[in-house]
Motif scaffolding. Structure first.
Motif, mmCIF file in Angstrom:
data_model
loop_
_atom_site.group_PDB
_atom_site.id
_atom_site.type_symbol
_atom_site.label_atom_id
_atom_site.label_comp_id
_atom_site.label_asym_id
_atom_site.label_seq_id
_atom_site.Cartn_x
_atom_site.Cartn_y
_atom_site.Cartn_z
ATOM 1 N N GLY A 1 -1.603 10.163 13.119
ATOM 2 C CA GLY A 1 -1.426 10.512 11.712
ATOM 3 C C GLY A 1 -1.477 9.285 10.816
ATOM 4 N N ALA A 2 -0.919 8.161 11.288
ATOM 5 C CA ALA A 2 -0.960 6.924 10.512
ATOM 6 C C ALA A 2 -2.399 6.435 10.350
ATOM 7 C CB ALA A 2 -0.098 5.852 11.179
ATOM 8 N N PHE A 3 -3.200 6.544 11.411
ATOM 9 C CA PHE A 3 -4.613 6.168 11.316
ATOM 10 C C PHE A 3 -5.361 7.090 10.353
ATOM 11 C CE2 PHE A 3 -3.986 4.048 15.533
ATOM 12 C CZ PHE A 3 -4.309 2.767 15.103
ATOM 13 N N ALA A 4 -5.033 8.377 10.387
ATOM 14 C CA ALA A 4 -5.657 9.323 9.456
ATOM 15 C C ALA A 4 -5.294 8.970 8.017
ATOM 16 C CB ALA A 4 -5.230 10.755 9.792
ATOM 17 N N ALA A 5 -4.056 8.570 7.769
ATOM 18 C CA ALA A 5 -3.640 8.164 6.421
ATOM 19 C C ALA A 5 -4.384 6.901 5.993
ATOM 20 C CB ALA A 5 -2.128 7.946 6.373
ATOM 21 N N ALA A 6 -4.519 5.946 6.890
ATOM 22 C CA ALA A 6 -5.257 4.723 6.572
ATOM 23 C C ALA A 6 -6.712 5.047 6.226
ATOM 24 C CB ALA A 6 -5.188 3.747 7.753
ATOM 25 N N TRP A 7 -7.305 5.956 6.959
ATOM 26 C CA TRP A 7 -8.686 6.368 6.700
ATOM 27 C C TRP A 7 -8.791 7.039 5.324
ATOM 28 C CZ3 TRP A 7 -13.291 5.140 8.033
ATOM 29 C CH2 TRP A 7 -14.365 5.985 7.783
ATOM 30 N N ALA A 8 -7.831 7.877 4.982
ATOM 31 C CA ALA A 8 -7.830 8.543 3.671
ATOM 32 C C ALA A 8 -7.716 7.505 2.548
ATOM 33 C CB ALA A 8 -6.689 9.554 3.586
ATOM 34 N N ILE A 9 -6.870 6.504 2.734
ATOM 35 C CA ILE A 9 -6.721 5.457 1.717
ATOM 36 C C ILE A 9 -8.017 4.671 1.568
ATOM 37 C CG2 ILE A 9 -5.527 3.294 1.180
ATOM 38 C CD1 ILE A 9 -3.009 4.613 2.491
ATOM 39 N N LEU A 10 -8.647 4.319 2.677
ATOM 40 C CA LEU A 10 -9.923 3.615 2.603
ATOM 41 C C LEU A 10 -10.970 4.445 1.883
ATOM 42 C CD1 LEU A 10 -10.290 1.845 6.063
ATOM 43 C CD2 LEU A 10 -10.132 0.780 3.805
ATOM 44 N N ARG A 11 -11.050 5.727 2.209
ATOM 45 C CA ARG A 11 -12.021 6.601 1.538
ATOM 46 C C ARG A 11 -11.728 6.665 0.040
ATOM 47 N NH1 ARG A 11 -15.186 10.452 3.916
ATOM 48 N NH2 ARG A 11 -14.406 12.071 2.507
ATOM 49 N N GLY A 12 -10.454 6.689 -0.325
ATOM 50 C CA GLY A 12 -10.100 6.680 -1.736
ATOM 51 C C GLY A 12 -10.545 5.393 -2.416
ATOM 52 N N LEU A 13 -10.371 4.271 -1.747
ATOM 53 C CA LEU A 13 -10.831 2.991 -2.293
ATOM 54 C C LEU A 13 -12.340 2.971 -2.469
ATOM 55 C CD1 LEU A 13 -8.632 0.445 -0.315
ATOM 56 C CD2 LEU A 13 -8.696 0.688 -2.791
ATOM 57 N N TRP A 14 -13.060 3.497 -1.492
ATOM 58 C CA TRP A 14 -14.518 3.479 -1.544
ATOM 59 C C TRP A 14 -15.071 4.367 -2.660
ATOM 60 C CZ3 TRP A 14 -14.682 4.274 4.417
ATOM 61 C CH2 TRP A 14 -14.437 3.050 5.054
ATOM 62 N N ARG A 15 -14.297 5.338 -3.097
ATOM 63 C CA ARG A 15 -14.743 6.231 -4.173
ATOM 64 C C ARG A 15 -14.473 5.671 -5.567
ATOM 65 N NH1 ARG A 15 -11.677 10.418 -1.232
ATOM 66 N NH2 ARG A 15 -13.079 11.283 0.301
ATOM 67 N N MET A 16 -13.730 4.580 -5.656
ATOM 68 C CA MET A 16 -13.366 4.016 -6.958
ATOM 69 C C MET A 16 -14.528 3.270 -7.598
ATOM 70 S SD MET A 16 -9.674 2.373 -6.256
ATOM 71 C CE MET A 16 -8.298 3.387 -5.841
ATOM 72 N N ASP A 17 -14.454 3.164 -8.932
ATOM 73 C CA ASP A 17 -15.438 2.326 -9.621
ATOM 74 C C ASP A 17 -15.049 0.853 -9.435
ATOM 75 O OD1 ASP A 17 -13.516 1.566 -11.551
ATOM 76 O OD2 ASP A 17 -14.081 3.198 -12.883
ATOM 77 N N GLU A 18 -15.926 -0.032 -9.904
ATOM 78 C CA GLU A 18 -15.748 -1.454 -9.647
ATOM 79 C C GLU A 18 -14.458 -2.009 -10.253
ATOM 80 O OE1 GLU A 18 -18.611 -0.110 -10.778
ATOM 81 O OE2 GLU A 18 -19.812 -0.309 -8.967
ATOM 82 N N MET A 19 -14.107 -1.582 -11.442
ATOM 83 C CA MET A 19 -12.893 -2.096 -12.086
ATOM 84 C C MET A 19 -11.645 -1.680 -11.317
ATOM 85 S SD MET A 19 -11.362 -3.874 -14.152
ATOM 86 C CE MET A 19 -11.846 -4.292 -15.784
ATOM 87 N N GLN A 20 -11.601 -0.431 -10.897
ATOM 88 C CA GLN A 20 -10.440 0.037 -10.136
ATOM 89 C C GLN A 20 -10.345 -0.679 -8.795
ATOM 90 O OE1 GLN A 20 -8.119 1.759 -11.494
ATOM 91 N NE2 GLN A 20 -9.325 1.890 -13.355
ATOM 92 N N ARG A 21 -11.476 -0.943 -8.178
ATOM 93 C CA ARG A 21 -11.464 -1.703 -6.924
ATOM 94 C C ARG A 21 -10.946 -3.114 -7.150
ATOM 95 N NH1 ARG A 21 -17.049 -0.480 -3.701
ATOM 96 N NH2 ARG A 21 -16.894 1.774 -3.794
ATOM 97 N N ARG A 22 -11.328 -3.720 -8.256
ATOM 98 C CA ARG A 22 -10.864 -5.073 -8.570
ATOM 99 C C ARG A 22 -9.343 -5.093 -8.743
ATOM 100 N NH1 ARG A 22 -12.939 -10.119 -10.349
ATOM 101 N NH2 ARG A 22 -11.061 -11.386 -10.411
ATOM 102 N N ILE A 23 -8.823 -4.082 -9.435
ATOM 103 C CA ILE A 23 -7.374 -3.979 -9.614
ATOM 104 C C ILE A 23 -6.691 -3.827 -8.260
ATOM 105 C CG2 ILE A 23 -5.556 -2.456 -10.512
ATOM 106 C CD1 ILE A 23 -7.436 -1.982 -12.961
ATOM 107 N N GLN A 24 -7.235 -2.966 -7.414
ATOM 108 C CA GLN A 24 -6.655 -2.773 -6.076
ATOM 109 C C GLN A 24 -6.751 -4.049 -5.241
ATOM 110 O OE1 GLN A 24 -4.898 -0.316 -4.760
ATOM 111 N NE2 GLN A 24 -5.043 0.921 -6.610
ATOM 112 N N LEU A 25 -7.875 -4.750 -5.349
ATOM 113 C CA LEU A 25 -8.022 -6.001 -4.600
ATOM 114 C C LEU A 25 -6.954 -7.005 -5.018
ATOM 115 C CD1 LEU A 25 -9.512 -7.917 -2.667
ATOM 116 C CD2 LEU A 25 -10.957 -8.559 -4.595
ATOM 117 N N ASP A 26 -6.751 -7.152 -6.320
ATOM 118 C CA ASP A 26 -5.707 -8.060 -6.795
ATOM 119 C C ASP A 26 -4.339 -7.628 -6.278
ATOM 120 O OD1 ASP A 26 -7.709 -9.367 -8.156
ATOM 121 O OD2 ASP A 26 -6.821 -9.114 -10.143
#
Length: 125
Positions: free
Chosen positions: A49-74
């Motif tokens: 379940g923890a791996f599934a949650a990590a995968w969901a978070i990654l998929r959410g990051l990959w769907r973001m626009d560039e500015m939102q990704r930059r905020i998350q990266l910071d």
């Protein structure tokens, strides 16, 4: 950000899977009293379940626009560096008598610093 319906659905499902597997593993361990490798495997089952949650978070990051990704990266960088500094410093402090920092206690530090990092990054941009 992490507000899309698909992300919420995926993460909720992964967390429900985690909780279900955690309860099942605890019940199974209590009922069977396994030893050795069996005990280890039963206790690791919730990690699915923890791996599934990590995968969901990654998929959410990959769907973001560039500015939102930059905020998350910071925010993730602040969390990573802050967690590294806190745990590294704590390791030295253990030599002076502080109690041992368990691995389970690291995630709350990391999650709190991620939230703090998000607040900082949002203000910055």
């Amino acid at each position: 950000m992490f507000r899309s319906r698909q992300y919420i659905f995926e993460l909720s499902g992964a967390l429900a899977l985690y909780v279900g597997l955690l309860i099942a593993a605890a019940a199974l361990e209590h009922a069977l009293h396994p030893v050795g490798i069996s005990r280890l495997l039963i206790n690791l089952v919730p990690m699915l379940g923890a791996f599934a949650a990590a995968w969901a978070i990654l998929r959410g990051l990959w769907r973001m626009d560039e500015m939102q990704r930059r905020i998350q990266l910071d925010a993730i960088a602040i969390s990573f560096l802050g967690t590294a500094l806190i745990t590294f410093g704590w390791g030295f402090a253990e030599g002076a008598g502080l109690p041992h920092l368990r691995a389970f206690e690291v995630w709350p530090i990391m999650g709190t610093l991620w939230a703090l990092g998000l607040a900082i990054a949002r203000r910055r941009y």
